[in-house]
Design a protein around this motif. Sequence first.
Motif, PDB file in Angstrom:
ATOM      1  N   ILE A  55      41.722  41.835  35.786  1.00 39.07           N
ATOM      2  CA  ILE A  55      42.148  41.386  37.113  1.00 39.07           C
ATOM      3  C   ILE A  55      42.636  39.947  36.967  1.00 39.07           C
ATOM      4  N   GLY A  56      43.777  39.648  37.565  1.00 41.59           N
ATOM      5  CA  GLY A  56      44.312  38.293  37.519  1.00 41.59           C
ATOM      6  C   GLY A  56      45.107  38.026  36.251  1.00 41.59           C
ATOM      7  N   ARG A  57      45.471  36.758  36.076  1.00 40.00           N
ATOM      8  CA  ARG A  57      46.213  36.363  34.878  1.00 40.00           C
ATOM      9  C   ARG A  57      45.998  34.871  34.625  1.00 40.00           C
ATOM     10  N   GLY A  58      46.248  34.477  33.404  1.00 38.12           N
ATOM     11  CA  GLY A  58      46.124  33.065  33.053  1.00 38.12           C
ATOM     12  C   GLY A  58      44.690  32.645  32.780  1.00 38.12           C
ATOM     13  N   ASN A  59      44.505  31.338  32.651  1.00 39.07           N
ATOM     14  CA  ASN A  59      43.211  30.752  32.326  1.00 39.07           C
ATOM     15  C   ASN A  59      42.556  30.159  33.574  1.00 39.07           C
ATOM     16  N   PRO A  60      41.227  30.045  33.564  1.00 43.55           N
ATOM     17  CA  PRO A  60      40.310  30.482  32.515  1.00 43.55           C
ATOM     18  C   PRO A  60      40.141  31.998  32.502  1.00 43.55           C
ATOM     19  N   VAL A  61      39.659  32.502  31.363  1.00 42.90           N
ATOM     20  CA  VAL A  61      39.439  33.938  31.187  1.00 42.90           C
ATOM     21  C   VAL A  61      37.939  34.185  31.081  1.00 42.90           C
ATOM     22  N   ILE A  62      37.448  35.073  31.928  1.00 43.53           N
ATOM     23  CA  ILE A  62      36.032  35.450  31.911  1.00 43.53           C
ATOM     24  C   ILE A  62      35.911  36.879  31.408  1.00 43.53           C
ATOM     25  N   MET A  63      35.098  37.085  30.383  1.00 43.64           N
ATOM     26  CA  MET A  63      34.844  38.440  29.892  1.00 43.64           C
ATOM     27  C   MET A  63      33.490  38.921  30.391  1.00 43.64           C
ATOM     28  N   ALA A 110      39.050  42.741  43.128  1.00 41.59           N
ATOM     29  CA  ALA A 110      40.238  43.580  42.950  1.00 41.59           C
ATOM     30  C   ALA A 110      41.343  43.253  43.938  1.00 41.59           C
ATOM     31  N   ASN A 111      40.985  42.926  45.151  1.00 41.98           N
ATOM     32  CA  ASN A 111      41.987  42.676  46.189  1.00 41.98           C
ATOM     33  C   ASN A 111      42.006  41.221  46.643  1.00 41.98           C
ATOM     34  N   GLU A 112      41.502  40.345  45.787  1.00 39.47           N
ATOM     35  CA  GLU A 112      41.490  38.920  46.099  1.00 39.47           C
ATOM     36  C   GLU A 112      42.297  38.149  45.060  1.00 39.47           C
ATOM     37  N   PRO A 113      43.027  37.135  45.468  1.00 39.18           N
ATOM     38  CA  PRO A 113      43.703  36.288  44.485  1.00 39.18           C
ATOM     39  C   PRO A 113      42.667  35.502  43.689  1.00 39.18           C
ATOM     40  N   VAL A 114      42.808  35.493  42.375  1.00 39.98           N
ATOM     41  CA  VAL A 114      41.857  34.774  41.533  1.00 39.98           C
ATOM     42  C   VAL A 114      42.589  33.713  40.721  1.00 39.98           C
ATOM     43  N   ASN A 115      41.897  32.629  40.481  1.00 33.68           N
ATOM     44  CA  ASN A 115      42.463  31.498  39.758  1.00 33.68           C
ATOM     45  C   ASN A 115      42.163  31.630  38.271  1.00 33.68           C
ATOM     46  N   GLY A 116      42.715  32.681  37.643  1.00 30.54           N
ATOM     47  CA  GLY A 116      42.447  32.960  36.239  1.00 30.54           C
ATOM     48  C   GLY A 116      42.392  34.454  36.002  1.00 30.54           C
ATOM     49  N   SER A 117      41.648  34.868  34.979  1.00 29.44           N
ATOM     50  CA  SER A 117      41.575  36.281  34.612  1.00 29.44           C
ATOM     51  C   SER A 117      40.129  36.721  34.440  1.00 29.44           C
ATOM     52  N   ILE A 118      39.864  37.961  34.827  1.00 28.94           N
ATOM     53  CA  ILE A 118      38.555  38.584  34.601  1.00 28.94           C
ATOM     54  C   ILE A 118      38.793  39.839  33.775  1.00 28.94           C
ATOM     55  N   ILE A 119      38.139  39.924  32.635  1.00 29.26           N
ATOM     56  CA  ILE A 119      38.270  41.093  31.760  1.00 29.26           C
ATOM     57  C   ILE A 119      36.964  41.871  31.801  1.00 29.26           C
ATOM     58  N   ALA A 138      36.805  42.027  19.310  1.00 29.68           N
ATOM     59  CA  ALA A 138      36.912  40.738  18.641  1.00 29.68           C
ATOM     60  C   ALA A 138      38.039  40.740  17.616  1.00 29.68           C
ATOM     61  N   GLN A 139      38.196  41.853  16.891  1.00 33.43           N
ATOM     62  CA  GLN A 139      39.271  41.950  15.893  1.00 33.43           C
ATOM     63  C   GLN A 139      40.643  41.884  16.551  1.00 33.43           C
ATOM     64  N   HIS A 140      40.750  42.391  17.764  1.00 39.87           N
ATOM     65  CA  HIS A 140      42.021  42.362  18.494  1.00 39.87           C
ATOM     66  C   HIS A 140      42.140  41.118  19.376  1.00 39.87           C
ATOM     67  N   HIS A 141      41.263  40.160  19.165  1.00 36.24           N
ATOM     68  CA  HIS A 141      41.307  38.871  19.865  1.00 36.24           C
ATOM     69  C   HIS A 141      41.195  39.035  21.378  1.00 36.24           C
ATOM     70  N   ILE A 142      40.433  40.040  21.802  1.00 37.64           N
ATOM     71  CA  ILE A 142      40.133  40.195  23.223  1.00 37.64           C
ATOM     72  C   ILE A 142      38.873  39.386  23.495  1.00 37.64           C
ATOM     73  N   VAL A 143      39.065  38.145  23.841  1.00 35.98           N
ATOM     74  CA  VAL A 143      37.970  37.218  24.104  1.00 35.98           C
ATOM     75  C   VAL A 143      38.346  36.376  25.318  1.00 35.98           C
ATOM     76  N   GLY A 144      37.358  35.718  25.876  1.00 33.93           N
ATOM     77  CA  GLY A 144      37.604  34.865  27.024  1.00 33.93           C
ATOM     78  C   GLY A 144      37.205  33.432  26.742  1.00 33.93           C
ATOM     79  N   ASP A 145      37.457  32.583  27.714  1.00 31.04           N
ATOM     80  CA  ASP A 145      36.902  31.233  27.646  1.00 31.04           C
ATOM     81  C   ASP A 145      35.389  31.294  27.830  1.00 31.04           C
ATOM     82  N   PHE A 146      34.951  32.302  28.611  1.00 27.47           N
ATOM     83  CA  PHE A 146      33.529  32.503  28.872  1.00 27.47           C
ATOM     84  C   PHE A 146      33.206  33.982  28.691  1.00 27.47           C
ATOM     85  N   GLN A 147      32.162  34.269  27.908  1.00 20.26           N
ATOM     86  CA  GLN A 147      31.712  35.644  27.691  1.00 20.26           C
ATOM     87  C   GLN A 147      30.358  35.853  28.366  1.00 20.26           C
TER      88      GLN A 147
END
Length: 352
Positions: A55-63, A110-119, A138-147
């Motif tokens: 959901i969302g795009r850009g940083n920060p990214v939360i996993m 899901a239906n709210e604008p977010v200031n970043g990305s949630i994985i 991890a091998q495919h570099h699917i990581v966030g700024d915060f896990q």
Amino acid sequence: MNVEDLAKALVRVPSITDSPHEAEPLRVIRKELDRYHIIYRLMGASPKQNLVATIGRGNPVIMLNSHVDVVDAEPKMFLPQIREGKIYGRGAVDAKGPLSAMIRAFLHFANEPVNGSIILCCVCDEENAGKYGSNILAQHHIVGDFQIIGEPTSLNVVIAQKGFLRLRLRVKGKEAHAAFPKLGDNAIEQMSAIVHRLTHVSFGFPHPLLSAQSISFGTIHGGNKINIVAGWCELGVDIRYLPGQKPADVIKHIRRVAGNVCDIKIADIGQPFETPSSSLLVQSACKITKSPAVGVNYSTDARFFADHDCIVLGPGSPDMAHTSDEYIELSELRRAEQIYQKLISDLLRPKR
């Protein structure tokens, strides 16, 4: 579905690790995501399959990361029951309860604008070794700024865990007739002396959040026949080591104690993790949960994201995992949903 119904629906699926049904909980999750028109992708081949939604795009990214597989259980444990404010069933606490709370928190945005990305990462294979689960991410570099790893922690914020080092120690002796044992060199006796020395081994340094390093002997095999002096012996050793230690240094120490007669091979390895208490993720999580930052001696999928800010946080007691009466408190499950939601909001809040 609310968090209670979602947890029950996931528990009903007998997704025993390494079974043909391991990935089947993803069908339940996909239906929920489809209701919110959320795009996701599947990674891996069934039954070793993972789901990644964003959901969302850009940083920060939360996993948000938790697992769908469970340990084996009697068939009746896959019929969830609610008694006295608790959901009973295999996976209720490890980790379909935490995963359900994560999914509900994820869908809140899901239906709210977010200031970043949630994985959202729903992974397999955690109860095995994670090779086909979080390791693939991890091998495919699917990581966030915060896990945030969803496991039962009684809603305490876990910021450190031990690593594990699994070794196979092998010694070679000399076979002889059992009636004349002195003509041989008994490998089992050699290994017995090594076990005694390793039992009293001390290595490393203290840690403020974790207990001392530990060593456990899990398997032993040796000899070819009961009436022959054993010509070989192999020992399976599990060592739990601390953040800041290097596996090579641990092995060097074990070799020095075991002696040159012992051949040592690595069977498996999982690195420890530790996130500084000064991390924004840790500070935010402790503030929201009103819980302390703690360490644990067991291992989780957090090890695959040890190079990034990471915490382990979830509802339910870890003592209930893998038990015959596994359960999770409904009140804690609902609270976890709110905690995840608040934590996401806090981390995505625009910097002032």
